[in-house]
Scaffold this active site. Structure first.
Site, PDB file in Angstrom:
ATOM      1  N   ARG A 166     111.512  -5.060 101.149  1.00 52.67           N
ATOM      2  CA  ARG A 166     111.335  -6.340 102.236  1.00 52.67           C
ATOM      3  C   ARG A 166     111.344  -5.598 103.659  1.00 52.67           C
ATOM      4  O   ARG A 166     112.595  -5.300 103.921  1.00 52.67           O
ATOM      5  CB  ARG A 166     112.359  -7.283 101.808  1.00 52.67           C
ATOM      6  CG  ARG A 166     112.136  -8.309 102.937  1.00 52.67           C
ATOM      7  CD  ARG A 166     113.025  -9.645 102.802  1.00 52.67           C
ATOM      8  NE  ARG A 166     112.136 -10.502 101.798  1.00 52.67           N
ATOM      9  CZ  ARG A 166     112.512 -11.802 101.627  1.00 52.67           C
ATOM     10  NH1 ARG A 166     113.519 -12.406 102.190  1.00 52.67           N
ATOM     11  NH2 ARG A 166     111.831 -12.301 100.660  1.00 52.67           N
ATOM     12  N   HIS A 206     103.512 -12.125 101.073  1.00 46.84           N
ATOM     13  CA  HIS A 206     104.763 -12.334 100.037  1.00 46.84           C
ATOM     14  C   HIS A 206     104.232 -12.581  98.794  1.00 46.84           C
ATOM     15  O   HIS A 206     104.250 -13.688  98.258  1.00 46.84           O
ATOM     16  CB  HIS A 206     105.560 -13.569 100.650  1.00 46.84           C
ATOM     17  CG  HIS A 206     106.986 -13.519  99.982  1.00 46.84           C
ATOM     18  ND1 HIS A 206     107.472 -12.759  99.418  1.00 46.84           N
ATOM     19  CD2 HIS A 206     107.727 -14.692 100.334  1.00 46.84           C
ATOM     20  CE1 HIS A 206     108.546 -13.045  98.819  1.00 46.84           C
ATOM     21  NE2 HIS A 206     108.908 -14.313  99.587  1.00 46.84           N
ATOM     22  N   GLN A 223     106.149 -14.400  95.671  1.00 50.67           N
ATOM     23  CA  GLN A 223     106.513 -15.636  95.712  1.00 50.67           C
ATOM     24  C   GLN A 223     105.268 -16.443  95.059  1.00 50.67           C
ATOM     25  O   GLN A 223     105.619 -17.449  94.363  1.00 50.67           O
ATOM     26  CB  GLN A 223     106.663 -16.035  97.150  1.00 50.67           C
ATOM     27  CG  GLN A 223     106.946 -17.715  97.301  1.00 50.67           C
ATOM     28  CD  GLN A 223     108.194 -18.115  96.783  1.00 50.67           C
ATOM     29  OE1 GLN A 223     109.328 -17.434  97.364  1.00 50.67           O
ATOM     30  NE2 GLN A 223     108.392 -19.223  96.107  1.00 50.67           N
ATOM     31  N   CYS A 275     108.315 -22.084  99.709  1.00 47.89           N
ATOM     32  CA  CYS A 275     109.042 -20.687  99.216  1.00 47.89           C
ATOM     33  C   CYS A 275     110.494 -20.872  99.571  1.00 47.89           C
ATOM     34  O   CYS A 275     111.270 -20.235  98.708  1.00 47.89           O
ATOM     35  CB  CYS A 275     108.334 -19.702  99.897  1.00 47.89           C
ATOM     36  SG  CYS A 275     108.601 -19.647 101.604  1.00 47.89           S
ATOM     37  N   ARG A 323     111.105 -17.336  90.475  1.00 49.22           N
ATOM     38  CA  ARG A 323     111.088 -16.188  90.994  1.00 49.22           C
ATOM     39  C   ARG A 323     111.789 -14.975  90.158  1.00 49.22           C
ATOM     40  O   ARG A 323     111.242 -13.919  90.010  1.00 49.22           O
ATOM     41  CB  ARG A 323     112.073 -15.921  92.482  1.00 49.22           C
ATOM     42  CG  ARG A 323     111.369 -16.928  93.577  1.00 49.22           C
ATOM     43  CD  ARG A 323     109.852 -16.100  94.134  1.00 49.22           C
ATOM     44  NE  ARG A 323     110.330 -14.909  94.373  1.00 49.22           N
ATOM     45  CZ  ARG A 323     110.736 -14.117  95.871  1.00 49.22           C
ATOM     46  NH1 ARG A 323     111.337 -15.417  96.537  1.00 49.22           N
ATOM     47  NH2 ARG A 323     110.755 -13.046  95.811  1.00 49.22           N
TER      48      ARG A 323
HETATM   49  N1  NVA Z   1     107.401 -16.910 106.134  1.00 46.52           N
HETATM   50  C1  NVA Z   1     108.616 -16.564 105.959  1.00 46.52           C
HETATM   51  C2  NVA Z   1     109.020 -16.691 104.552  1.00 46.52           C
HETATM   52  C3  NVA Z   1     110.630 -16.517 104.032  1.00 46.52           C
HETATM   53  C4  NVA Z   1     110.482 -16.388 102.598  1.00 46.52           C
HETATM   54  C5  NVA Z   1     109.384 -15.462 106.529  1.00 46.52           C
HETATM   55  O1  NVA Z   1     108.560 -14.408 106.524  1.00 46.52           O
HETATM   56  O2  NVA Z   1     110.469 -15.669 107.241  1.00 46.52           O
HETATM   57  N1   CP Z   2     111.512 -17.332  99.105  1.00 44.25           N
HETATM   58  C1   CP Z   2     112.228 -16.381  99.543  1.00 44.25           C
HETATM   59  O1   CP Z   2     111.550 -15.076  99.477  1.00 44.25           O
HETATM   60  O2   CP Z   2     113.565 -16.405  99.614  1.00 44.25           O
HETATM   61  P1   CP Z   2     114.368 -15.422 100.396  1.00 44.25           P
HETATM   62  O3   CP Z   2     114.297 -15.052 101.746  1.00 44.25           O
HETATM   63  O4   CP Z   2     115.843 -15.854 100.213  1.00 44.25           O
HETATM   64  O5   CP Z   2     114.426 -14.073  99.573  1.00 44.25           O
END
Ligand code: NVA
Ligand code: CP
Length: 301
Positions: free
Chosen positions: A103, A130, A133, A258, A286
């Site tokens: 990530r 992502h 998700q 999400c 997930r």
């Molecule tokens: N769009 C959000 C998704 C978090 C799971 C982010 O990138 O912070």
């Molecule tokens: N939806 C998601 O990816 O959640 P987190 O940021 O908690 O991993």
């Protein structure tokens, strides 16, 4: 060639469908506590340059349930955070771990890492995509309403990483996607163009939601955009998924997010905590969908 999962386009349509079905099977096995330690002593390396609750816990749990192990790696206490090149980190980590999840911010980082990795690399969120998700979201829709093929999905909010993965999902799972964003927050043009006429873009959330089978949204400011929060709150003020919006959709429509969510911003509390919301199943999935993904990648490696 090592199979990676950096976007939903990395796995072909039939395999993606099979993966969703397998996720449903693995979920049933877990519910029955049927042992499925298919990857005893396998190790997943987990690189997190951004925060996480769901992603971290679901991947760690997945590896434990498979009889393996996961190692959490943060830049704060690895050499990655002190500037060791991505290429070198990929070479080293992939000689020890069997699969690696990342990530991070720039999508090119996961691409570079994958290029130098001997083992499968999973994109666990970048600024652009992502995909993990979406596996969970499609599984959740399938469980509640059957095949998503031919359905209408409405995305309301930012044209962000989640929105880009929804666009790719529309291509891979053959659904129609209506996107409503404020002016200036549209998704990437190339990603949209590649999806062709499955995608319709508007600045009017009410028009976008007509007859929708699934309504979904995400935070107005993603990780890394904390300084833009005030500006975005103003720009997105008319883009909250509230009961008025939900009423314009199909009666059977589901709501997904999400998470993490901001009640009173992108979604009204009555919607996320209401009868059409399936966000807790979505979060749970997930785990199951990523187990199916891990199994697929390790078997194809
Ligand atoms: N769009 C959000 C998704 C978090 C799971 C982010 O990138 O912070
Ligand atoms: N939806 C998601 O990816 O959640 P987190 O940021 O908690 O991993």
């Amino acid at each position: 060639m090592t199979q990676h999962f950096l976007t939903l386009l990395d796995i072909d349509k039939p395999q993606l469908h099979a993966l969703v079905q397998r996720a449903i099977e693995l979920k049933a096995m877990q519910v029955k506590r049927e042992p499925h330690e298919f990857f005893k002593n396998y190790v997943m390396g987990m690189i997190f340059d951004k925060s996480s609750t769901r992603t971290r816990v679901s991947f760690e749990t997945a590896m434990v349930q498979f009889g393996g192990h996961a190692i959490f790696l943060s830049p704060r206490d690895t050499q990655l955070g002190r500037g060791e090149p991505i290429e070198d980190s990929a070479r080293v980590l992939s000689r020890m771990a069997d699969i690696i999840m990342i990530r991070t911010f720039e999508h090119s980082t996961v691409e570079l890492f994958a290029q130098f990795s001997k083992v499968p690399v999973i994109n666990a969120l970048t600024d652009m995509y992502h995909p993990c998700q979406l596996l969970a979201d499609i599984q959740t829709y399938t469980e509640h309403r059957g095949d998503i093929k031919g359905r209408t999905v409405t995305w309301i909010g930012d044209g962000n990483n989640m929105c880009h993965s929804y666009i790719n999902a529309a291509r891979q799972f053959d659904f129609k996607l209506n996107i409503a964003t404020p002016k200036g927050f549209e998704p990437d043009e190339k990603i949209m163009t590649a999806a062709g006429d499955r995608i319709a873009l508007t600045n009017d959330p009410k028009a976008a939601v007509e007859n929708a089978d699934l309504i979904t949204t995400d935070v107005w400011a993603s990780m890394g955009q904390e300084e833009e929060q005030t500006r975005r709150r103003i720009a997105f003020a008319d883009f909250q998924v509230d009961e008025t919006i939900m009423k314009l959709a199909d009666k059977e429509a589901l709501f997904m997010h999400c998470l993490p969510a901001h009640r009173g911003e992108e979604v009204a509390a009555e919607v996320i905590d209401g009868a059409q919301s399936v966000v807790w199943d979505e979060a749970e999935n997930r785990l199951h969908s990523q187990k199916a993904l891990i199994e697929y990648l390790l078997k194809n490696h």
